[in-house]
Design an enzyme around this catalytic site. Sequence first.
Site: not given
Ligand code: PMM
Length: 289
Positions: A259, A219
């Site tokens: 994650r 991020k």
């Molecule tokens: N961030 C993204 C997508 N899904 N789910 C949860 N539970 N927490 C998060 O902080 C989160 C998420 C955005 O990141 P990506 O585009 O790399 O998937």
Amino acid sequence: MLPHPLDQTPDRTLVMGILNVTPDSFSDGGAHDTVETAIAHGRRLLAEGADVIDVGGESTRPGAHAVSPEEEQARILPVVEALLAEGAVVSVDTMHTATARAALEVGPVIVNDVSGLVHEPDMPALIAQTGAPYVVMHNRGNPQTMDALTDYRDTVEDVVRELQEVVDRFLAAGAAPEQLILDPGLGFAKAGEQNWELLRGLDRMQALGFPVLVAASRKRFLGTLLAGPDGADPAPAERDHATAAVSAISAAHGAWGVRVHDVRASADAVRVGSAWRGASAGAPGGGAA
Ligand code: PMM
């Protein structure tokens, strides 16, 4: 009630591998946008040590365009089905109740909803009816507005209180507390330093008594931290070592899961953090054996 997808999981912080089946996610958009390439990437994440595969079909990056539930389902359901058939634990990253319902018809999945429940009022009833595990992520607004909604009096206290309000809506709808997993929503309606405050304050979030998921992977606040002398942030994929460091810290603080995009590094990092947490610090003044 569906069987709980997390009935048999190891006694350490879990690694959730990210599988974005999208043309426009901020760090890996377009890399796995056909069903075949997505399934292959999911298998690779499992081989690298992922405990859960988080399948998403709609980018949530700031300014991203919304995808219809139909399009989202066409992207993700074949992938969910294939990975479940291989015995994987799967979560579905969706803000749409219709997509969560369709995925739960395919099989037992965790519902990972980054909306913070701002958009879809019928999600709690679905979660209560199905008994599915559900990630309650802190968020404000939507991808178009969230970057402007970062006013907090005390970041940790305000996020914890707002998460509790969402939890209460699920409990009022009849969901069991055991179904709920909390997530501070790093990068969602959070400005740079606020993300660090939330990581520093993880224990205060854990004190609510629910498992906590930390999703820092690649991020922007990590990019800012790692900016070179020219002030330029490293590209998202250059933030994986920093992500693994956050995974170790999260595990040391007893997070339920992290994650991440780069599963291999975090699979090691959570073992480090969990081992550190589980070790005895010995008696003060005691000598080494
Ligand atoms: N961030 C993204 C997508 N899904 N789910 C949860 N539970 N927490 C998060 O902080 C989160 C998420 C955005 O990141 P990506 O585009 O790399 O998937």
